[in-house]
Design an enzyme around this catalytic site. Sequence first.
Site, mmCIF file in Angstrom:
data_model
loop_
_atom_site.group_PDB
_atom_site.id
_atom_site.type_symbol
_atom_site.label_atom_id
_atom_site.label_comp_id
_atom_site.label_asym_id
_atom_site.label_seq_id
_atom_site.Cartn_x
_atom_site.Cartn_y
_atom_site.Cartn_z
ATOM 1 N N ARG A 135 -75.766 49.965 83.143
ATOM 2 C CA ARG A 135 -76.373 51.250 82.840
ATOM 3 C C ARG A 135 -76.930 51.852 84.111
ATOM 4 N NH1 ARG A 135 -80.075 50.902 77.455
ATOM 5 N NH2 ARG A 135 -81.261 52.396 78.719
ATOM 6 N N ARG A 146 -88.932 55.300 84.625
ATOM 7 C CA ARG A 146 -88.886 55.343 83.159
ATOM 8 C C ARG A 146 -90.221 54.917 82.564
ATOM 9 N NH1 ARG A 146 -83.916 51.662 82.338
ATOM 10 N NH2 ARG A 146 -84.265 51.838 80.103
HETATM 11 P P1 ATP Z 1 -84.763 50.077 74.576
HETATM 12 O O1 ATP Z 1 -84.391 49.121 75.635
HETATM 13 O O2 ATP Z 1 -86.096 49.728 73.942
HETATM 14 O O3 ATP Z 1 -83.708 50.263 73.576
HETATM 15 P P2 ATP Z 1 -84.491 52.293 76.528
HETATM 16 O O4 ATP Z 1 -85.602 53.168 76.991
HETATM 17 O O5 ATP Z 1 -83.932 51.343 77.478
HETATM 18 O O6 ATP Z 1 -85.006 51.535 75.235
HETATM 19 P P3 ATP Z 1 -82.712 54.290 75.359
HETATM 20 O O7 ATP Z 1 -83.535 54.566 74.143
HETATM 21 O O8 ATP Z 1 -81.389 53.766 75.158
HETATM 22 O O9 ATP Z 1 -83.315 53.215 76.305
HETATM 23 O O10 ATP Z 1 -82.702 55.671 76.226
HETATM 24 C C1 ATP Z 1 -82.080 55.759 77.482
HETATM 25 C C2 ATP Z 1 -82.327 57.126 78.140
HETATM 26 O O11 ATP Z 1 -81.767 58.185 77.322
HETATM 27 C C3 ATP Z 1 -83.786 57.545 78.292
HETATM 28 O O12 ATP Z 1 -84.380 57.011 79.455
HETATM 29 C C4 ATP Z 1 -83.672 59.093 78.348
HETATM 30 O O13 ATP Z 1 -83.244 59.548 79.595
HETATM 31 C C5 ATP Z 1 -82.568 59.379 77.359
HETATM 32 N N1 ATP Z 1 -83.124 59.628 76.007
HETATM 33 C C6 ATP Z 1 -82.982 58.819 74.919
HETATM 34 N N2 ATP Z 1 -83.659 59.302 73.858
HETATM 35 C C7 ATP Z 1 -84.265 60.444 74.284
HETATM 36 C C8 ATP Z 1 -85.135 61.414 73.686
HETATM 37 N N3 ATP Z 1 -85.540 61.291 72.417
HETATM 38 N N4 ATP Z 1 -85.562 62.464 74.425
HETATM 39 C C9 ATP Z 1 -85.182 62.612 75.697
HETATM 40 N N5 ATP Z 1 -84.372 61.737 76.338
HETATM 41 C C10 ATP Z 1 -83.915 60.673 75.657
HETATM 42 MG MG MG Z 2 -82.065 51.245 73.342
#
Ligand code: ATP
Ligand code: MG
Length: 192
Positions: A135, A146
């Site tokens: 990723r 983040r």
């Molecule tokens: P986890 O590991 O707990 O599943 P994560 O933060 O690694 O969580 P994702 O939820 O998969 O990852 O999100 C990855 C990226 O996608 C975020 O950092 C953001 O840039 C974008 N994104 C996802 N959901 C949203 C949202 N609701 N609003 C804005 N951007 C979002």
């Molecule tokens: Mg996720």
Amino acid sequence: MYNLVVFGAPGSGKGTQSARLIDEYGLYHISTGELLRDHIARDTDLGRIANEYISKGQLIPDQLMIDILEHTIENNPDTANGVIFDGFPRTIEQAHALDKMLAKRGAKVDAVVGLEVADEELIDRLIKRGLESHRSDDNPETIQNRLKVYNSQTAPLRDFYTQAGKYHAIEGSGAVEDIFHSIRESLRPTRS
Ligand code: ATP
Ligand code: MG
């Protein structure tokens, strides 16, 4: 209709626990992160825009994210029984939009599961995941950003949902199975 929000910092285990919860409750899973990564993989217009933000560790702009979510709900009849929202809402504005979207359908957010994990462990997990996930956002620099974005824009939702009486704090470190059991126990009274 039973609508559940799975909430937590990056790497808190939202995806892992959501997978268990769909099996258990038969709900429709919407992961905004997976949805966006799917667009990036297919190199769609949306994917190209999303990647600009994601690779920097920033959030996709609220209105764009809200439109995508509304579109997903409208085009999936399977959402009628209820949805697990994984990765949405991530801002107060998104939370208000979600309330509106659900109200239109005579529904609401029934409960919010907040997976709580210490920062050092989050960083460890994300760096490890980065070795395999490929990723664009699982690298040390972007991870720091983040977490910053999470603390400033997303963490306020914890108070928002606590005030609404919907927030269920869950200890998010430990064995996947144990965490799942505490979620189930915590949600039991909310499922009539
Ligand atoms: P986890 O590991 O707990 O599943 P994560 O933060 O690694 O969580 P994702 O939820 O998969 O990852 O999100 C990855 C990226 O996608 C975020 O950092 C953001 O840039 C974008 N994104 C996802 N959901 C949203 C949202 N609701 N609003 C804005 N951007 C979002
Ligand atoms: Mg996720």
